[in-house]
Write an enzyme that holds these catalytic residues in place. Structure first.
Site, mmCIF file in Angstrom:
data_model
loop_
_atom_site.group_PDB
_atom_site.id
_atom_site.type_symbol
_atom_site.label_atom_id
_atom_site.label_comp_id
_atom_site.label_asym_id
_atom_site.label_seq_id
_atom_site.Cartn_x
_atom_site.Cartn_y
_atom_site.Cartn_z
ATOM 1 N N GLY A 13 93.872 52.524 7.417
ATOM 2 C CA GLY A 13 93.834 50.921 7.212
ATOM 3 C C GLY A 13 94.735 50.106 6.378
ATOM 4 O O GLY A 13 94.233 49.134 5.890
ATOM 5 N N SER A 14 95.918 50.674 6.391
ATOM 6 C CA SER A 14 96.856 50.063 5.299
ATOM 7 C C SER A 14 97.381 48.626 6.045
ATOM 8 O O SER A 14 97.425 47.592 5.354
ATOM 9 C CB SER A 14 97.877 50.747 4.929
ATOM 10 O OG SER A 14 98.919 51.034 5.650
ATOM 11 N N ASN A 15 97.717 48.712 7.263
ATOM 12 C CA ASN A 15 97.733 47.612 8.006
ATOM 13 C C ASN A 15 96.803 46.295 8.143
ATOM 14 O O ASN A 15 96.776 45.352 7.995
ATOM 15 C CB ASN A 15 98.373 47.779 9.399
ATOM 16 C CG ASN A 15 99.747 48.232 9.515
ATOM 17 O OD1 ASN A 15 100.547 47.372 9.039
ATOM 18 N ND2 ASN A 15 100.029 49.411 9.737
ATOM 19 N N ARG A 67 84.981 56.692 28.737
ATOM 20 C CA ARG A 67 85.701 55.735 27.773
ATOM 21 C C ARG A 67 85.438 54.556 28.158
ATOM 22 O O ARG A 67 85.652 53.688 27.020
ATOM 23 C CB ARG A 67 87.457 56.090 27.927
ATOM 24 C CG ARG A 67 87.746 57.617 27.898
ATOM 25 C CD ARG A 67 89.201 57.887 28.283
ATOM 26 N NE ARG A 67 90.248 57.275 27.441
ATOM 27 C CZ ARG A 67 90.770 57.870 26.381
ATOM 28 N NH1 ARG A 67 90.143 59.056 25.877
ATOM 29 N NH2 ARG A 67 91.496 57.457 25.507
ATOM 30 N N ARG A 93 93.384 55.411 19.951
ATOM 31 C CA ARG A 93 92.559 55.652 21.432
ATOM 32 C C ARG A 93 93.395 55.086 22.452
ATOM 33 O O ARG A 93 93.998 53.771 22.111
ATOM 34 C CB ARG A 93 91.320 55.027 21.646
ATOM 35 C CG ARG A 93 90.410 55.671 20.413
ATOM 36 C CD ARG A 93 89.882 56.991 21.045
ATOM 37 N NE ARG A 93 88.678 56.740 22.094
ATOM 38 C CZ ARG A 93 88.335 57.846 22.556
ATOM 39 N NH1 ARG A 93 88.506 59.021 22.063
ATOM 40 N NH2 ARG A 93 87.613 57.790 23.756
ATOM 41 N N ASN A 109 99.166 44.716 18.682
ATOM 42 C CA ASN A 109 99.444 45.934 18.359
ATOM 43 C C ASN A 109 100.535 46.144 17.289
ATOM 44 O O ASN A 109 101.595 45.604 17.811
ATOM 45 C CB ASN A 109 99.659 47.082 19.718
ATOM 46 C CG ASN A 109 99.472 48.641 19.011
ATOM 47 O OD1 ASN A 109 98.826 48.945 18.047
ATOM 48 N ND2 ASN A 109 100.419 49.355 19.481
ATOM 49 N N HIS A 111 103.203 49.070 16.249
ATOM 50 C CA HIS A 111 103.793 50.293 16.688
ATOM 51 C C HIS A 111 105.075 50.866 15.535
ATOM 52 O O HIS A 111 105.873 49.853 15.483
ATOM 53 C CB HIS A 111 104.143 50.312 18.047
ATOM 54 C CG HIS A 111 104.888 51.400 18.444
ATOM 55 N ND1 HIS A 111 103.888 52.695 18.747
ATOM 56 C CD2 HIS A 111 106.030 52.033 18.624
ATOM 57 C CE1 HIS A 111 104.800 53.890 19.231
ATOM 58 N NE2 HIS A 111 105.917 53.582 19.035
ATOM 59 N N ASP A 147 102.454 50.710 24.523
ATOM 60 C CA ASP A 147 103.698 50.359 23.733
ATOM 61 C C ASP A 147 104.669 49.709 24.607
ATOM 62 O O ASP A 147 105.699 49.846 24.383
ATOM 63 C CB ASP A 147 104.344 51.475 23.126
ATOM 64 C CG ASP A 147 103.361 52.367 22.025
ATOM 65 O OD1 ASP A 147 102.152 51.530 21.468
ATOM 66 O OD2 ASP A 147 103.128 53.557 21.914
HETATM 67 C C1 GRF Z 1 100.757 52.574 11.274
HETATM 68 O O1 GRF Z 1 102.049 53.204 11.304
HETATM 69 C C2 GRF Z 1 100.870 51.707 12.790
HETATM 70 O O2 GRF Z 1 102.089 51.474 13.040
HETATM 71 C C3 GRF Z 1 100.474 52.998 13.805
HETATM 72 O O3 GRF Z 1 99.523 53.751 12.813
HETATM 73 C C4 GRF Z 1 99.641 53.462 11.656
HETATM 74 C C5 GRF Z 1 98.503 53.153 10.957
HETATM 75 O O4 GRF Z 1 98.514 53.097 9.650
HETATM 76 N N1 GRF Z 1 99.904 52.387 14.903
HETATM 77 P P1 GRF Z 1 97.185 52.452 8.927
HETATM 78 O O5 GRF Z 1 96.032 52.812 9.157
HETATM 79 O O6 GRF Z 1 97.517 50.952 9.156
HETATM 80 O O7 GRF Z 1 97.521 52.445 7.289
#
Ligand code: GRF
Length: 211
Positions: A13-15, A67, A93, A109, A111, A147
């Site tokens: 969850g860093s983003n 799903r 997922r 999203n 990517h 994507d």
């Molecule tokens: C990130 O590189 C994002 O681009 C990809 O999965 C990774 C998730 O990292 N979809 P985080 O959980 O946000 O740290």
């Protein structure tokens, strides 16, 4: 009114943390109301709660192979929380048409590649293998094709001769943390950045909070 935003995660969850941090600024044009994870052990859930954000797991294993039922449960939680924008942030997922159609034009999203190069998994290893000199990350709207939705923002980084997969991942991740909040802010104010046709990206021009 600021759009109510949910973040879907599966892991660290860093983003997500970058989005939550950006949204703490009173001037940020979206609010983060909910974090959902398909994995109860996702580290990001704890981080979200520590940041004071409601964070819940909807464990996909509880739904077996169904799903659509898992996504219906997620959708119910999003609707109940009056969410208006969904940000996928490391949500691992593949989506069925149920969630894609319910959130069409309102689901973003991030990517870790410069799309349309390297959709799918293992993007950094594939970039090194391909010998590209520029790599990066993309924020895009989610469509049924993985994507491949309209691009809202991108950031590029150099690929250096001695880079390992991890070096490259770290360099890209720093850019992810910058462009995702910027893209969400632009989207929430109706100005997607970096798109050749911004109007085409907005199937629902924002009138947040009026639903
Ligand atoms: C990130 O590189 C994002 O681009 C990809 O999965 C990774 C998730 O990292 N979809 P985080 O959980 O946000 O740290």
């Amino acid at each position: 009114m600021k759009p109510r935003t949910a973040i879907l995660i599966s892991g660290r969850g860093s983003n997500m943390a970058a989005l939550i941090a950006a949204a703490r600024d009173p001037a940020f044009p979206a609010r983060i109301d909910l974090v959902l994870s398909n994995r109860p052990d996702a580290a990001g859930l704890r981080a979200a709660r520590l940041a004071g954000i409601r964070a819940e797991a909807v464990d996909h294993r509880d739904f077996g192979p169904d799903r659509a039922a898992h996504e219906a449960a997620i959708d119910t939680m999003l609707q109940t929380a009056n969410i208006e924008i969904v940000c996928l942030a490391g949500y691992m997922r593949l989506l069925t048409p149920l969630l894609v159609q319910a959130w069409q034009g309102r689901m973003l999203n991030i990517h870790p590649s410069l799309l349309p190069s390297f959709p799918g998994l293992h993007t950094h290893a594939r970039a090194l293998q391909a010998g590209v000199k520029l790599h990066g990350c993309t924020v895009h709207l989610v469509t049924q094709e993985t994507d491949a939705g309209p691009i809202l923002a991108q950031a590029a980084v150099p690929v250096l001769p001695a880079d390992t997969e991890d070096d490259l991942a770290q360099r890209v991740l720093r850019q992810e943390h910058a462009i995702y909040p910027a893209a969400l802010a632009a989207f929430a104010t109706g100005k997607p950045v970096g798109s050749p046709d911004p109007e085409a990206c907005l199937t629902n021009p924002p009138a947040w909070g009026t639903a």
